[in-house]
Scaffold this active site. Structure first.
Site, PDB file in Angstrom:
ATOM      1  N   TYR A   1      -9.266  28.017   6.398  1.00 11.86           N
ATOM      2  CA  TYR A   1      -9.187  26.839   5.536  1.00 11.86           C
ATOM      3  C   TYR A   1      -8.230  27.060   4.370  1.00 11.86           C
ATOM      4  O   TYR A   1      -8.237  28.111   3.732  1.00 11.86           O
ATOM      5  CB  TYR A   1     -10.584  26.490   4.985  1.00 11.86           C
ATOM      6  N   GLN A  47      -7.376  19.277   2.437  1.00  8.46           N
ATOM      7  CA  GLN A  47      -8.039  18.142   1.805  1.00  8.46           C
ATOM      8  C   GLN A  47      -7.165  16.884   1.860  1.00  8.46           C
ATOM      9  O   GLN A  47      -7.657  15.762   1.780  1.00  8.46           O
ATOM     10  CB  GLN A  47      -8.358  18.498   0.349  1.00  8.46           C
ATOM     11  N   THR A  89      16.245  -9.149  29.415  1.00 10.06           N
ATOM     12  CA  THR A  89      16.688  -7.770  29.215  1.00 10.06           C
ATOM     13  C   THR A  89      17.833  -7.880  28.225  1.00 10.06           C
ATOM     14  O   THR A  89      18.588  -8.863  28.258  1.00 10.06           O
ATOM     15  CB  THR A  89      17.168  -7.095  30.510  1.00 10.06           C
ATOM     16  N   HIS A  90      17.945  -6.929  27.332  1.00  8.13           N
ATOM     17  CA  HIS A  90      18.939  -6.999  26.243  1.00  8.13           C
ATOM     18  C   HIS A  90      18.746  -8.270  25.407  1.00  8.13           C
ATOM     19  O   HIS A  90      19.688  -8.744  24.788  1.00  8.13           O
ATOM     20  CB  HIS A  90      20.385  -6.958  26.779  1.00  8.13           C
ATOM     21  N   SER A 149       5.931 -21.526   2.442  1.00  9.56           N
ATOM     22  CA  SER A 149       6.896 -20.986   1.501  1.00  9.56           C
ATOM     23  C   SER A 149       6.695 -21.679   0.162  1.00  9.56           C
ATOM     24  O   SER A 149       6.331 -22.853   0.111  1.00  9.56           O
ATOM     25  CB  SER A 149       8.303 -21.240   2.025  1.00  9.56           C
ATOM     26  N   LYS A 180       8.326 -24.783   5.777  1.00  4.49           N
ATOM     27  CA  LYS A 180       8.190 -23.471   6.430  1.00  4.49           C
ATOM     28  C   LYS A 180       6.773 -23.180   6.915  1.00  4.49           C
ATOM     29  O   LYS A 180       5.795 -23.529   6.271  1.00  4.49           O
ATOM     30  CB  LYS A 180       8.601 -22.344   5.459  1.00  4.49           C
ATOM     31  N   SER A 233     -11.748  15.466  -4.747  1.00  8.69           N
ATOM     32  CA  SER A 233     -11.495  14.575  -3.606  1.00  8.69           C
ATOM     33  C   SER A 233     -12.532  13.459  -3.528  1.00  8.69           C
ATOM     34  O   SER A 233     -12.491  12.632  -2.627  1.00  8.69           O
ATOM     35  CB  SER A 233     -11.491  15.376  -2.296  1.00  8.69           C
ATOM     36  N   ASN A 284     -16.413  24.385   4.098  1.00 10.82           N
ATOM     37  CA  ASN A 284     -15.328  24.381   5.088  1.00 10.82           C
ATOM     38  C   ASN A 284     -15.801  23.875   6.456  1.00 10.82           C
ATOM     39  O   ASN A 284     -15.117  23.073   7.100  1.00 10.82           O
ATOM     40  CB  ASN A 284     -14.711  25.775   5.213  1.00 10.82           C
ATOM     41  N   ASN A 338       5.382 -19.566   8.137  1.00  8.90           N
ATOM     42  CA  ASN A 338       5.805 -18.181   8.367  1.00  8.90           C
ATOM     43  C   ASN A 338       4.734 -17.379   9.111  1.00  8.90           C
ATOM     44  O   ASN A 338       3.555 -17.467   8.775  1.00  8.90           O
ATOM     45  CB  ASN A 338       6.126 -17.509   7.030  1.00  8.90           C
ATOM     46  N   GLU A 360       4.203 -10.371  11.115  1.00  3.62           N
ATOM     47  CA  GLU A 360       5.125  -9.491  10.390  1.00  3.62           C
ATOM     48  C   GLU A 360       4.385  -8.295   9.803  1.00  3.62           C
ATOM     49  O   GLU A 360       4.893  -7.168   9.793  1.00  3.62           O
ATOM     50  CB  GLU A 360       5.817 -10.280   9.275  1.00  3.62           C
ATOM     51  N   LYS A 393      -7.297  13.433   4.524  1.00  2.44           N
ATOM     52  CA  LYS A 393      -8.213  12.291   4.623  1.00  2.44           C
ATOM     53  C   LYS A 393      -7.626  10.945   4.233  1.00  2.44           C
ATOM     54  O   LYS A 393      -7.706   9.985   4.992  1.00  2.44           O
ATOM     55  CB  LYS A 393      -9.461  12.566   3.779  1.00  2.44           C
TER      56      LYS A 393
END
Ligand code: ARG
Length: 466
Positions: free
Chosen positions: A318, A323, A156-157, A278, A284, A24, A111, A286, A291, A326
């Site tokens: 344990y 492990q 709304t909606h 773009s 453009k 690990s 552990n 963006n 996003e 993480k």
């Protein structure tokens, strides 16, 4: 020295693929600070209890300081053969101070070590996230104060519903972030117990002082059950649950930023600092940051789901499955921190087109509810009657292709003869938002009061955090 901490019982080394699946160190090296801090606390306690000699504890302490510096300086060799961060630190300590280093592992196990290290790590992450959320709240509340009177359509909606203020909309996210911070603080409170000294699973025969190591590591107390202490990953799951919900809030806001900055809406504009171009369409801009904030929620929620599934079939105590707690937690924490910071950045960056917002706020008969309210308040209609009358007036306006306030009094009186000139005072978007003075409503005065209240609180918290 055998390179494996547990080599004594084994005649042969592991297969390469075993080493790869088992190790690990590629990710848990992130825990080096916590691992060293916990070892220092443990060594000091062992000496205080007369379990190891005081001068050995001092040598261990010095050796651990050296290792900390080496790792920080990038001057430390990691190898899969040594599995994980705990064995790396111990192996290097042995090189530095000799075989007496082997006494450090008295009355503990990897552990309880890993459980302790990871709690410390998650605790630090929570503190960092809290500071970032505080900064986001500040950015939102400051912008809200500036736009307490900026009128926009409330939806709304995703249909235009009633005018609201932009400040009020932003303050909604301040509330959400406040609840997020509460959930992280709550997780932190429960997390803050020290597993150290639980040893492998059963506790230890050595006369250790767990309260001492707990205090040294700023834990409130030691955990009360050794089996639970080494098996428990609730603290990660609770933190990831809080992170998931926080990420959902950020994602909803990010979606709004995408919508608001689209050409169809044109409510806000992000500068070059938070947009990209773009490769084919030169015009453009963006909103990539928004996003990506929206998308980060996927990996954060995924991490929580993954860990729940890893744990659900595990018997006490344990199991090596643990492990796997993480990497995804590290990834989710990093993703959340980045998402919060990017959101605060966009809030500070956005410029607002007040005229576009106001125009949209007045569209689609958004003040029809104000007209209905007026009919109740001025003419004593029941709300149901007022709703019916307003509906007919809206239909009339729609047929004439006029906004409500452009209908003549005579036209309105065709529907309800008792309507007076006074009604016009209620049909604009400005009077509409100004009238929403109920507690928690969108009126500019409310928004100013709430934004100031939050900013005062954030100032106090910043002062307390130092
Ligand atoms: N690398 C391990 C982990 O992250 C540390 C604990 C290993 N314990 C053991 N008994 N093999 O979970």
């Amino acid at each position: 020295m055998t390179s494996r901490m547990w080599g004594g019982r084994f005649a042969e080394g592991p297969d390469a693929i075993m080493e790869e699946i088992n190790a690990s160190i590629d990710f848990d090296r992130k825990l080096f600070r916590q691992d060293i801090a916990a070892s220092k606390a443990h060594a000091r306690m062992l000496a205080a209890q007369g379990i190891i000699a005081a001068d050995l504890a001092q040598k261990i302490d010095g050796g651990l300081d050296t290792i900390l510096r080496e790792i920080e300086a990038g001057d430390f060799t990691f190898t899969r053969a040594l599995e994980d961060i705990h064995t790396h630190v111990e192996a290097r300590l042995t090189q530095l101070i000799g075989p007496e280093a082997g006494r450090l592992h008295t009355a503990r196990s990897r552990n309880d070590q890993v459980a302790t290290d990871f709690r410390l790590f998650v605790r630090d992450a929570i503190d960092q996230i809290d500071a970032l959320l505080r900064d986001l709240q500040r950015a939102l509340a400051e912008t809200a104060l500036e736009h307490a009177g900026t009128v926009m359509p409330g939806f709304t909606h995703l249909q235009t519903a009633q005018p609201v203020t932009f400040g009020h909309h932003l303050m909604a996210y301040v509330e959400m972030a406040g609840r997020d911070r509460g959930r992280f603080a709550d997780a932190r409170r429960r997390l803050n117990e020290s597993p150290l000294g639980s040893a492998a699973l059963a506790g230890t025969s050595f006369p250790i002082d767990r309260a001492m190591t707990a205090a040294a590591l700023d834990f409130d107390r030691p955990t009360a059950n050794s089996l639970d202490a080494v098996s428990d990953r609730d603290f990660v799951i609770e933190t990831l649950a809080a992170a998931s919900l926080c990420a959902v809030h950020l994602s909803r806001f990010a979606e709004e930023i995408v919508i608001w900055s689209s050409a169809g809406f044109g409510f806000i504009r992000l500068s070059d600092k938070f947009t990209t171009g773009s490769s084919i369409m030169p015009q453009k801009r963006n909103p990539d940051a928004a996003e990506l904030v929206r998308a980060k929620s996927g990996r954060i929620i995924g991490a929580q789901t993954a860990l729940l599934i890893v744990l659900k079939g595990l018997p006490l105590a344990y199991q090596k499955d643990m492990q796997e707690d993480k990497e995804q937690a590290f990834d989710a924490i990093e993703a959340l921190e980045l998402a919060i910071a990017a959101t605060a950045g966009m809030v500070r960056d956005m410029s607002v087109d007040k005229a576009a917002m106001r125009k949209a706020a007045g569209a689609a008969f958004s003040t029809a509810t104000d007209l209905a309210d007026w009919l109740v308040q001025a003419l004593g209609l029941t709300f149901r009657q007022a709703h019916e009358v307003t509906g007919r007036i809206v239909r009339l306006a729609e047929a004439r292709k006029l906004p409500l306030h452009r209908l003549s009094l005579a036209e309105m009186q065709e529907v309800e003869p008792r309507i007076t000139e006074a009604v016009y005072g209620r049909l604009g978007v400005g009077p509409s938002v100004a009238s929403r003075v109920s507690y928690g409503g969108t009126a500019p005065g409310n928004v100013r009061r709430e934004a100031r209240r939050w900013l005062r609180r954030l100032d106090k918290e910043a002062a307390a955090a130092g």
